[in-house]
Design an enzyme around this catalytic site. Structure first.
Site, mmCIF file in Angstrom:
data_model
loop_
_atom_site.group_PDB
_atom_site.id
_atom_site.type_symbol
_atom_site.label_atom_id
_atom_site.label_comp_id
_atom_site.label_asym_id
_atom_site.label_seq_id
_atom_site.Cartn_x
_atom_site.Cartn_y
_atom_site.Cartn_z
ATOM 1 N N GLU A 219 26.158 -118.750 -24.446
ATOM 2 C CA GLU A 219 24.699 -118.848 -24.481
ATOM 3 C C GLU A 219 24.139 -118.437 -23.111
ATOM 4 O OE1 GLU A 219 21.126 -122.008 -25.645
ATOM 5 O OE2 GLU A 219 23.211 -122.660 -25.722
ATOM 6 N N MET A 361 27.967 -127.291 -23.451
ATOM 7 C CA MET A 361 27.627 -126.283 -24.444
ATOM 8 C C MET A 361 28.057 -126.756 -25.818
ATOM 9 S SD MET A 361 26.215 -123.465 -25.102
ATOM 10 C CE MET A 361 26.062 -122.860 -26.784
ATOM 11 N N GLU A 396 24.883 -132.736 -27.102
ATOM 12 C CA GLU A 396 25.682 -131.627 -27.629
ATOM 13 C C GLU A 396 26.095 -131.876 -29.083
ATOM 14 O OE1 GLU A 396 25.493 -129.094 -25.828
ATOM 15 O OE2 GLU A 396 24.775 -130.215 -24.099
#
Length: 1012
Positions: A219, A361, A396
């Site tokens: 990302e 992430m 997350e």
């Protein structure tokens, strides 16, 4: 958001004069966009032949800049797309600075192709990785050219439907693989074999090596550095990943989804296949290879499905992962209980690594974490670390639905996944640690991080309209303000429809599962729930997403004793932070409550919705009452109400709403600090509830507040010379100190409330409320206030320490955290005035049975200087210099110390254990110093020069980290005293001449008005 001045680099006017020929422009852009690696000279020659009059005395970057405004303003989306590709290519190949392309929401185009299925094979060799990517392509256009995103590849072969293409059938540019003359078939297959080098990839994007591990971070647009694809969030693909590697060097080889098979190969290598059945955008691709330690557990969903949970960490840190695994299970329970979301795969993996740009992430089924946000134990983590671990793990995990299963159409919609998810994590934090404990901290985070951003040139609406790089919008506005707006949305929906928000989000998830969507889809689901209940739609609420700025609610109260009536007038306003133009009123869920002068409830909590510029409330009353507004801080606004000292004291001690009590304490302290200044000074005219927009005139300069102080004694902190020589401040009023002492000695307040009372306003809070940005002078004022409070409340502070001893057995529970916060606050104040306390703090540092007490002691010692500081820092470094995470605290404690200098930070960066390529180490030293406001903004500009040097150096290997540091450095540029602004402006010009990522150039243009 973007304020590039096109004329800044144009040649006076449009190169062509009048409307350009579209075909000619398209051809020019096509040549530039298709220039291959190593082929810029050929492309330039071709341009000279085909466009001699254009190229005469003109550079390609200059021509692109000249034609850009007309193309961007037009309706030819094909030219807009070509322009973007041409600018990217020119920037990479020409060797000249190129005006960055501005992505605008209005120019969004649906993909020309989709990729329903992707098969990626990563064959890991000792010096490279061979990538074979097979893409099943489906058409969404009639285009005869397929441009796949890719960066840093050496292409070996390209095949179309099983037939190898010859070299003139495709182009390899720095940013794309362009396949020419593709078939008209609705579907076809492309296979690309290429090589990448993760071992020398220092950007920490794509596939890269950190320590002995291979890690991915995709990302927002870095999957292209691993395999060729359409690297955009609205292209969802079912991805199967095959990893081939040495099984001894990389015994752990994991990727998204479920394990399919593992096969032994020759020479100790193994092949392992992972399949993720859920289509996802490329930014969610992940794989990890390395020799890890592991802990495991299982979780059974409420429907009875068993999920295998695994946490992978460095081998000597497995015990530090126990807490994060427990928090993962609690997050899964919370998501089921409050959001009706179950996990969908058979396994869920978390990985901790030392070298990671972000906090974590949310890759589908394989979440990767910066080790600071996954690992923690009694001996290695503070209380704040444990809370951060819980919050980040939950964040997350919650992305599994808000971001993964339902993803975003484009990066303009980033807050739809990040703010929505962070709102859910905020509620989880309150569930785990208690709202009374968490809510004031979240509000402080908003005010210290997002309010300054909002009112600066870095500000933007939550729903952005343009950007140069998606990196620009990973900021406090997107996350922190965004989550508060989602909280406000929930409050509003639940006020109108029982459990309205839950119904709306369930409809949203059910309807758009497996799709890439926009804010419109979420709001349409909410509107449907409101329509069914015959309630008004969200058209006015949408202004929270579209309008930039923080709404201000000004409250006044009038009491008519004769009529026995009390009238509250509420007025809302929100001028645009940059233009000053008044915007349309927001829709604000609002609460109020009234106390009498003794603190008893006279009118219980009432709710209403503010939707007009002005709203009036009338109440029967026998006396003037004290209002409480915005319980739990129901909307991210600025409340301006002229509370008196006495009223604030009542609220501090008697409000049953923890946020209100904390807020009253903050405003009480701000008012008390104002009292230390001369009554005719600019401070006296600054509302403690003001902001920089309303108080720009309240500056500290050579002819202002500090020059007019009465000459009274001042207690200066050791090693700190904040106030210029000859400037003196009044002592805090005895009445203010007495109120604080009485509150501390009384039994009405809990340990949490007393700790909150002692969490005095930060420099950032002071500057934002007063509109004053002479940070060294503000520091002197704050230091004086703290010393006076410590002196006046000395006995009360010592009594609290005796009353609340250190818990016998450490546990990261809310009850113990409250006590440790209170003890730290007391010791911090006492250490300012009593040398014997420093000895006690040093002993606490040496003998504490937990890391939180030890580190808080170290911070107190570092803030006071002297022998104890030196001994404690030396001891800490000896113990922790080999731990990549723990050394960060040693760095940050010193970089944030009130006496830190540029030379001190340079010394830290040469110390054993410091790694200049580790983002955490840079943030803990350079970024921490940039946030040490009184030292970074030193009158000689040495802090500016040092930080700009670091921005330039870091940009060469980690552009993302460099950009984050640049945002910190220039956040306050527009509001600094003129002398400081000139110093920082000079550094911005030096920056502009350096080799920097485009987002940094764009930042400098907006903030400091410096052009290419």
């Amino acid at each position: 958001m973007i304020r590039w001045t096109w004329s800044a680099i144009l040649m006076g006017s449009c190169l062509f004069g009048g409307e350009t020929d579209a075909a000619k422009t398209s051809r020019f852009l096509e040549i530039v966009a298709m220039a291959e690696l190593g082929g810029w000279d050929n492309a330039a020659s071709q341009l000279s032949v085909e466009f001699p009059e254009w190229m005469e005395n003109k550079s390609v970057p200059g021509i692109l800049a000249s034609i850009s405004p007309e193309i961007i303003a037009g309706d030819r989306m094909d030219l807009v797309a070509l322009l973007q590709r041409a600018i990217a290519n020119c920037s990479e190949l020409s060797g000249q600075k190129t005006f960055p392309f501005i992505y605008e929401y209005k120019n969004y185009q649906a993909p020309l192709f989709f990729i329903p299925k992707t098969d990626v094979i990563l064959d890991v060799r000792t010096d490279r990785v061979v990538v074979t990517s097979t893409l099943a392509i489906s058409r969404n256009s009639t285009s005869n050219t397929l441009a796949l995103h890719g960066k840093g590849h050496i292409v070996q072969s390209v095949s179309l439907n099983g037939t190898a293409l010859v070299r003139d059938q495709y182009r390899v540019t720095p940013n794309e693989l362009i396949v020419l003359n593709i078939p008209e078939d609705k579907t076809f297959q492309i296979e690309i074999v290429s090589e990448i080098d993760p071992y020398h990839n220092t950007t920490l994007q794509g596939l890269y090596q950190t320590g002995s591990f291979l890690i991915t971070q995709c990302e927002s647009e870095s999957a292209r550095q691993i395999f060729y694809t359409l690297d955009r969030p609205d292209v969802l693909s079912r991805i199967t990943t095959t990893l081939i590697a040495d099984a001894v060097r990389y015994p752990v080889r994991i990727s998204n989804g479920n394990l399919v098979e593992e096969v032994a190969l020759s020479e100790g290598r193994k092949k392992i296949v992972w399949d993720d059945p859920i289509p996802k955008p490329s930014y969610l691709f992940a794989c990890v290879l390395g020799d890890f330690g592991k802990i495991s557990d299982t979780y059974t969903t409420r429907s009875g499905k068993k999920v295998d949970l695994e946490v992978f960490v460095e081998k000597n840190k497995t015990s530090d992962a126990v807490y994060s695994l427990e928090m993962l299970k609690r997050a899964m329970e919370f998501d089921e209980k409050f959001f009706d979301r179950e996990y969908d795969l058979h396994s869920l993996k978390m990985v901790a690594v030392p070298g990671f740009n972000a906090g974590a992430m949310e890759n589908k089924g394989l979440m990767i974490f910066n080790e600071r946000y996954l690992l923690g134990s009694q001996q290695s983590a503070t209380d704040a670390d444990f809370r951060a671990i819980a919050s980040v793990v939950a964040h997350e995990y919650f992305h599994n639905w808000s971001g993964n299963r339902v993803t975003i159409r484009n990066w303009f919609e980033l807050a739809l996944k990040e703010a929505f998810t962070d709102f859910r994590a905020m509620l989880f934090d309150e569930w785990v640690f208690g709202k009374a404990f968490i809510r004031p901290k979240d509000v402080m985070d908003l005010r210290d991080r997002q309010f300054p951003e909002e009112s600066s040139e870095l500000g933007h609406p939550i729903m952005v309209e343009s950007y140069v790089s998606p990196l620009e919008i990973y900021d406090a506005t997107t996350y922190v303000k965004g989550r508060e707006v989602f909280r406000t949305l929930r409050t509003y929906l639940d006020m109108l429809v029982p459990d309205g928000f839950r119904k709306a989000q369930n409809l949203y998830f059910a309807r758009y599962d497996g799709q890439a969507v926009t804010f419109r889809e979420l709001l349409s689901a909410a509107n449907e729930i409101l329509t069914e209940a015959v309630k008004p739609d969200l058209s006015q609420f949408e202004r929270w997403f579209d309008q930039q700025g923080t709404p201000r609610i000004t409250g006044t109260l009038q009491f008519d004793e004769e009529a026995g009536q009390l009238t509250i007038l509420l007025e809302q306003s929100c001028p645009h932070p940059i233009t000053g133009k008044e915007q349309q009123p927001f829709l604000i869920p609002f609460t109020y409550e009234l106390l009498d002068s003794r603190g008893k409830i006279a009118v219980p909590k009432q709710t209403l919705i503010l939707k007009d510029k002005t709203q009036r409330i009338q109440i029967a009353a026998d006396e003037k009452l004290i209002p409480i507004f915005l319980h739990d801080y129901s909307a991210p606004v600025i409340l301006d109400y002229p509370y008196t000292f006495d009223e604030l004291a009542v609220l501090m001690q008697h409000s049953t709403d923890p946020f209100t009590a904390w807020e009253a304490g903050q405003n009480f302290s701000l008012r008390a600090m104002q009292e230390t200044s001369d009554s005719n000074s600019p401070y006296a005219n600054c509302s403690p509830l003001g902001t920089r927009e309303s108080s720009r005139g309240c500056t500290i300069g050579s002819e202002s507040i500090l020059n007019n102080m009465d000459p009274l004694p001042i207690v200066q902190p050791r090693g700190f010379d904040a106030c210029p020589v000859g400037y003196n401040l009044r002592k805090v009023s005895s009445k203010a100190a007495e109120e604080i002492r009485v509150a501390l000695e009384g039994d009405r307040l809990s340990p949490l409330a007393k700790a909150a009372l002692l969490s005095f306003p930060t420099l950032r809070t002071m500057s934002e409320r007063w509109g004053v940005f002479d940070f060294p002078a503000l520091q002197g004022l704050r230091e004086q206030f703290l010393s006076d409070v410590a002196t006046s409340c000395k006995d009360a502070l010592k009594t609290l320490l005796a009353q609340y001893p250190e818990p016998a057995q450490y546990a990261p529970t809310t009850e113990q955290m409250e006590i440790r916060e209170l003890r730290s606050a007391c010791l911090f104040l006492l250490a300012r005035i009593d040398a014997s306390v420093l000895s006690q703090v040093y002993q606490n540092y040496l003998h504490a049975d937990n890391f939180d007490t030890s580190l808080q002691s170290l911070r107190i010692l570092a803030s006071r200087g002297g022998t104890f500081k030196k001994k404690a820092l030396a001891s800490y470094h000896t113990r922790w210099k080999g731990d990549t995470a723990a050394i960060c605290y040693w760095l940050s404690v010193q970089a944030r110390a009130p006496e830190c200098t540029v030379n001190d930070v340079k010394r830290l960066m040469k110390a054993e254990g410091f790694d200049p390529k580790n983002p955490n180490h840079i943030r803990s030293s350079v970024s921490a110093f940039a946030q040490n406001l009184s030292r970074f903004h030193d009158p000689k500009g040495e802090g500016y020069r040092f930080v700009v040097d670091q921005i330039i150096a870091i940009a060469q290997y980690n552009p993302m980290l460099s950009f984050g540091l640049a945002k910190l450095a220039f956040l306050d540029f527009d509001h600094l005293p003129e002398a400081q602004k000139r110093l920082l402006a000079a550094e911005s010009k030096r920056l502009m001449s350096a080799d920097l990522p485009p987002e940094v150039y764009e930042l400098l243009n907006r903030v400091a008005n410096v052009s290419l």
